[in-house]
Write a protein that holds these residues in place. Structure first.
Motif, PDB file in Angstrom:
ATOM      1  N   LYS A 164       0.687  -1.284  -0.055  1.00  0.00           N
ATOM      2  CA  LYS A 164      -0.087   0.046  -0.220  1.00  0.00           C
ATOM      3  C   LYS A 164       0.804   1.328   0.054  1.00  0.00           C
ATOM      4  CE  LYS A 164      -3.425  -2.711   2.399  1.00  0.00           C
ATOM      5  NZ  LYS A 164      -2.815  -3.846   2.257  1.00  0.00           N
ATOM      6  N   ASP A 165       0.411   2.288  -0.883  1.00  0.00           N
ATOM      7  CA  ASP A 165       1.171   3.273  -1.117  1.00  0.00           C
ATOM      8  C   ASP A 165       0.601   4.405  -0.871  1.00  0.00           C
ATOM      9  OD1 ASP A 165       3.001   5.304  -1.658  1.00  0.00           O
ATOM     10  OD2 ASP A 165       3.635   4.682  -3.699  1.00  0.00           O
ATOM     11  N   TYR A 166       0.615   5.304   0.094  1.00  0.00           N
ATOM     12  CA  TYR A 166       0.062   6.435   0.810  1.00  0.00           C
ATOM     13  C   TYR A 166       0.059   7.662   0.128  1.00  0.00           C
ATOM     14  CZ  TYR A 166      -2.494   2.774   3.602  1.00  0.00           C
ATOM     15  OH  TYR A 166      -2.932   1.661   4.028  1.00  0.00           O
ATOM     16  N   SER A 167       1.314   7.760  -0.527  1.00  0.00           N
ATOM     17  CA  SER A 167       1.930   9.124  -0.932  1.00  0.00           C
ATOM     18  C   SER A 167       1.108   9.665  -2.071  1.00  0.00           C
ATOM     19  CB  SER A 167       3.377   8.823  -1.571  1.00  0.00           C
ATOM     20  OG  SER A 167       3.286   7.926  -2.738  1.00  0.00           O
ATOM     21  N   THR A 168       1.048  11.058  -2.234  1.00  0.00           N
ATOM     22  CA  THR A 168       0.516  11.910  -3.224  1.00  0.00           C
ATOM     23  C   THR A 168       1.267  11.894  -4.318  1.00  0.00           C
ATOM     24  OG1 THR A 168      -0.994  12.977  -1.386  1.00  0.00           O
ATOM     25  CG2 THR A 168      -0.880  14.011  -3.517  1.00  0.00           C
ATOM     26  N   LYS A 169       0.861  11.488  -5.490  1.00  0.00           N
ATOM     27  CA  LYS A 169       1.561  11.644  -6.928  1.00  0.00           C
ATOM     28  C   LYS A 169       0.688  12.400  -7.841  1.00  0.00           C
ATOM     29  CE  LYS A 169       4.054   7.490  -5.904  1.00  0.00           C
ATOM     30  NZ  LYS A 169       4.509   6.175  -6.406  1.00  0.00           N
ATOM     31  N   ILE A 170       1.368  13.100  -8.808  1.00  0.00           N
ATOM     32  CA  ILE A 170       0.707  13.636  -9.899  1.00  0.00           C
ATOM     33  C   ILE A 170       0.288  12.558 -11.029  1.00  0.00           C
ATOM     34  CG2 ILE A 170       1.004  15.267 -11.832  1.00  0.00           C
ATOM     35  CD1 ILE A 170       3.109  16.768 -10.284  1.00  0.00           C
ATOM     36  N   ILE A 171      -0.860  12.752 -11.281  1.00  0.00           N
ATOM     37  CA  ILE A 171      -1.508  11.568 -12.428  1.00  0.00           C
ATOM     38  C   ILE A 171      -1.568  12.442 -13.484  1.00  0.00           C
ATOM     39  CG2 ILE A 171      -3.210   9.979 -12.696  1.00  0.00           C
ATOM     40  CD1 ILE A 171      -3.531   9.461  -9.860  1.00  0.00           C
ATOM     41  N   HIS A 172      -1.023  12.035 -14.665  1.00  0.00           N
ATOM     42  CA  HIS A 172      -1.210  12.697 -15.914  1.00  0.00           C
ATOM     43  C   HIS A 172      -2.603  11.977 -16.676  1.00  0.00           C
ATOM     44  CE1 HIS A 172       2.370  14.928 -15.534  1.00  0.00           C
ATOM     45  NE2 HIS A 172       3.016  13.612 -15.242  1.00  0.00           N
ATOM     46  N   SER A 173      -3.106  12.751 -17.597  1.00  0.00           N
ATOM     47  CA  SER A 173      -4.390  12.451 -18.193  1.00  0.00           C
ATOM     48  C   SER A 173      -3.731  11.212 -19.073  1.00  0.00           C
ATOM     49  CB  SER A 173      -4.920  13.447 -19.030  1.00  0.00           C
ATOM     50  OG  SER A 173      -4.240  13.920 -20.127  1.00  0.00           O
ATOM     51  N   ALA A 174      -4.929  10.349 -19.612  1.00  0.00           N
ATOM     52  CA  ALA A 174      -4.570   9.442 -20.554  1.00  0.00           C
ATOM     53  C   ALA A 174      -3.934   9.691 -21.772  1.00  0.00           C
ATOM     54  CB  ALA A 174      -6.017   8.673 -20.788  1.00  0.00           C
ATOM     55  N   ILE A 175      -4.755  10.868 -22.210  1.00  0.00           N
ATOM     56  CA  ILE A 175      -4.359  11.546 -23.330  1.00  0.00           C
ATOM     57  C   ILE A 175      -2.867  12.018 -23.322  1.00  0.00           C
ATOM     58  CG2 ILE A 175      -4.479  13.572 -25.025  1.00  0.00           C
ATOM     59  CD1 ILE A 175      -7.222  13.564 -24.635  1.00  0.00           C
ATOM     60  N   LEU A 192      -0.362  10.642 -21.413  1.00  0.00           N
ATOM     61  CA  LEU A 192       0.258   9.447 -21.310  1.00  0.00           C
ATOM     62  C   LEU A 192       0.410   8.664 -22.687  1.00  0.00           C
ATOM     63  CD1 LEU A 192      -1.164   8.051 -17.909  1.00  0.00           C
ATOM     64  CD2 LEU A 192       1.186   9.222 -18.253  1.00  0.00           C
ATOM     65  N   ASP A 193      -0.691   8.732 -23.360  1.00  0.00           N
ATOM     66  CA  ASP A 193      -0.779   8.020 -24.866  1.00  0.00           C
ATOM     67  C   ASP A 193       0.255   8.872 -25.665  1.00  0.00           C
ATOM     68  OD1 ASP A 193      -1.962   6.405 -26.730  1.00  0.00           O
ATOM     69  OD2 ASP A 193      -2.447   8.097 -27.929  1.00  0.00           O
ATOM     70  N   ARG A 194       0.333   9.880 -25.517  1.00  0.00           N
ATOM     71  CA  ARG A 194       1.272  10.875 -26.499  1.00  0.00           C
ATOM     72  C   ARG A 194       2.814  10.645 -26.142  1.00  0.00           C
ATOM     73  NH1 ARG A 194      -2.115  16.504 -25.907  1.00  0.00           N
ATOM     74  NH2 ARG A 194      -3.745  15.934 -27.866  1.00  0.00           N
ATOM     75  N   ALA A 195       2.725  10.529 -24.797  1.00  0.00           N
ATOM     76  CA  ALA A 195       4.083   9.952 -24.179  1.00  0.00           C
ATOM     77  C   ALA A 195       4.529   8.633 -24.688  1.00  0.00           C
ATOM     78  CB  ALA A 195       4.362  10.208 -22.635  1.00  0.00           C
ATOM     79  N   ASN A 234     -10.522  10.249 -12.461  1.00  0.00           N
ATOM     80  CA  ASN A 234     -10.908  11.486 -13.161  1.00  0.00           C
ATOM     81  C   ASN A 234      -9.906  12.318 -13.633  1.00  0.00           C
ATOM     82  OD1 ASN A 234     -12.843  13.925 -12.866  1.00  0.00           O
ATOM     83  ND2 ASN A 234     -11.350  14.752 -11.537  1.00  0.00           N
ATOM     84  N   MET A 235      -8.679  12.020 -12.970  1.00  0.00           N
ATOM     85  CA  MET A 235      -7.465  12.691 -13.518  1.00  0.00           C
ATOM     86  C   MET A 235      -7.141  12.081 -14.928  1.00  0.00           C
ATOM     87  SD  MET A 235      -6.610  15.042 -11.309  1.00  0.00           S
ATOM     88  CE  MET A 235      -4.869  15.306 -11.768  1.00  0.00           C
ATOM     89  N   LEU A 236      -6.991  10.682 -14.912  1.00  0.00           N
ATOM     90  CA  LEU A 236      -6.709  10.187 -16.303  1.00  0.00           C
ATOM     91  C   LEU A 236      -7.850  10.565 -17.313  1.00  0.00           C
ATOM     92  CD1 LEU A 236      -6.127   6.346 -15.272  1.00  0.00           C
ATOM     93  CD2 LEU A 236      -4.422   8.046 -16.285  1.00  0.00           C
ATOM     94  N   ALA A 293     -13.028  16.812 -23.382  1.00  0.00           N
ATOM     95  CA  ALA A 293     -12.715  17.892 -24.400  1.00  0.00           C
ATOM     96  C   ALA A 293     -12.065  17.641 -25.679  1.00  0.00           C
ATOM     97  CB  ALA A 293     -11.611  18.805 -23.701  1.00  0.00           C
ATOM     98  N   ASN A 294     -11.233  16.307 -25.532  1.00  0.00           N
ATOM     99  CA  ASN A 294     -10.972  15.982 -26.893  1.00  0.00           C
ATOM    100  C   ASN A 294     -11.793  15.485 -27.949  1.00  0.00           C
ATOM    101  OD1 ASN A 294      -8.289  15.393 -28.385  1.00  0.00           O
ATOM    102  ND2 ASN A 294      -9.006  13.260 -28.245  1.00  0.00           N
ATOM    103  N   ILE A 295     -12.816  14.912 -27.076  1.00  0.00           N
ATOM    104  CA  ILE A 295     -13.784  14.259 -28.198  1.00  0.00           C
ATOM    105  C   ILE A 295     -14.717  15.378 -28.664  1.00  0.00           C
ATOM    106  CG2 ILE A 295     -15.953  12.762 -27.810  1.00  0.00           C
ATOM    107  CD1 ILE A 295     -14.743  11.197 -25.731  1.00  0.00           C
ATOM    108  N   ASP A 296     -15.071  16.348 -27.828  1.00  0.00           N
ATOM    109  CA  ASP A 296     -15.853  17.440 -28.286  1.00  0.00           C
ATOM    110  C   ASP A 296     -15.103  18.277 -29.332  1.00  0.00           C
ATOM    111  OD1 ASP A 296     -17.755  16.768 -26.151  1.00  0.00           O
ATOM    112  OD2 ASP A 296     -16.767  18.332 -24.815  1.00  0.00           O
TER     113      ASP A 296
END
Length: 351
Positions: free
Chosen positions: A203-214, A216-219, A293-295, A301-304
């Motif tokens: 279990k990891d209780y640290s707070t981390k930045i989560i990038h969006s799926a878009i 991450l896909d581009r990366a 929600n972060m992912l 917005a991309n779909i729109d």
């Protein structure tokens, strides 16, 4: 009760649509009509057992009176009820639930569900609402006094399992091996237990930045569904470390559980989050929802953008080569005339 900060966001997610369990929504207008059907379920339940109905009901009421203080401790009472009213309410609701679960359990009933099929899903959903619960310890007591006399080879967990499984919003199967319940547990908390990680998962209780799926896909990150997850809600990142030459074949991979998305998923997640925020328990569903929600934060917005972008116009040179700007039909007419002339000359006999 559901915290007001969560209830105000979506009141309908926490109110039963058809059947009220316990005291909190008993006076709601939309559930009063079903109270008569509860009596039918109670009578049917008693008819299964080869004992006088009065004797069974009396034993159920005595059990309710004997644990009345434990029952009171499970609710926030917004209206005053006498001990007699509470006991009758608990016995009626418990017997309805047991009768209902017998009907939907193929191990116990040869007949199909006696109610309207459209009601089936609604009842299943209502039984999972945080404010619409009955203590499992009391439901188990009623089970011992009724269903066990009908089928002693069926366990309490086996009986209630179909209701829990039907409300699972993941494709992966729920595991009930380590499920247990105490004084304050109910159907929703049991589903919550099924979503808890195994003890062997770090279990990891640290707070981390989560990038969006878009992003991450581009990366170059690859997304794959979890085929046989150790933890039904687990999101795993696999990072292969190979020379840069083979980067394309060894990109980071994110494996995620597959969701079964339907009309019920929103209210289930909202009620599970409300449960986590109201009781002393781990907030894994809250964390999962935050991560999702972060992912997905840029996906909408991309779909729109994709659906609203106009179709690219043909290039200007192509337009000019096909049509005359002064006479939109001129160029086309000339081409038709040229074609006719060419056909005529080719069809005429040679001199």
């Amino acid at each position: 009760m559901v915290p007001s900060i969560l209830r105000d966001l979506s009141p309908s997610s926490f109110n039963p649509q058809l059947v009220s369990i316990g005291p909190l929504h008993r006076e709601d207008e939309n559930v009063k009509a079903f109270e008569g059907q509860k009596i039918s379920y109670l009578i049917n339940l008693m008819s299964y057992i080869k004992s006088p109905q009065e004797e069974i009901l009396e034993s159920c009421m005595q059990k309710a009176y004997s644990v009345i203080n434990k029952i009171k401790g499970c609710y926030i009472w917004t209206k005053a009820f006498t001990d007699s009213e509470i006991a009758e309410m608990m016995v009626m609701d418990a017997c309805f639930m047991l009768g209902f679960m017998i009907e939907i359990n193929s191990l116990l009933s040869e007949n199909s569900y006696m109610g309207k099929q459209l009601q089936l899903g609604t009842i299943m959903h209502d039984l999972m609402l945080l404010e619409n619960q009955i203590p499992l310890f009391f439901l188990d007591e009623m089970f011992q006094l009724t269903v066990m006399k009908l089928r002693s080879d069926i366990s309490f967990i086996q009986l209630i399992k179909p209701v829990i499984v039907s409300n699972n919003f993941f494709k992966a199967k729920l595991k009930f091996d380590n499920v247990s319940f105490g004084t304050s547990d109910h159907f929703l908390s049991l589903l919550h237990q099924c979503y808890m990680p195994p003890d062997n998962i770090k279990k990891d209780y640290s707070t981390k930045i989560i990038h969006s799926a878009i992003d991450l896909d581009r990366a170059g990150v690859i997304f794959k569904p979890s085929e046989d997850p150790t933890w039904v809600m687990g999101i795993e990142v696999k990072q292969n470390r190979f020379p840069c030459l083979f980067w394309y074949w060894n990109r980071p991979t994110v494996t995620m559980p597959v969701l079964s998305v339907d009309d019920s998923i929103e209210f289930l997640i909202r009620n599970l989050i409300a449960y986590e925020q109201s009781f002393q328990t781990q907030g894994y569903v809250t964390s999962y929802s935050f991560a999702m929600n972060m992912l997905l934060k840029d996906v909408g917005a991309n779909i729109d953008q994709t659906t609203t972008d106009p179709v690219p116009a043909p290039e200007e040179d192509h337009l000019n080569s096909s049509f005359n700007n002064d006479d939109p039909t001129g160029s086309l007419t000339d081409r038709v005339d040229d074609t006719d002339a060419s056909s005529s000359s080719s069809d005429s006999p040679s001199q």
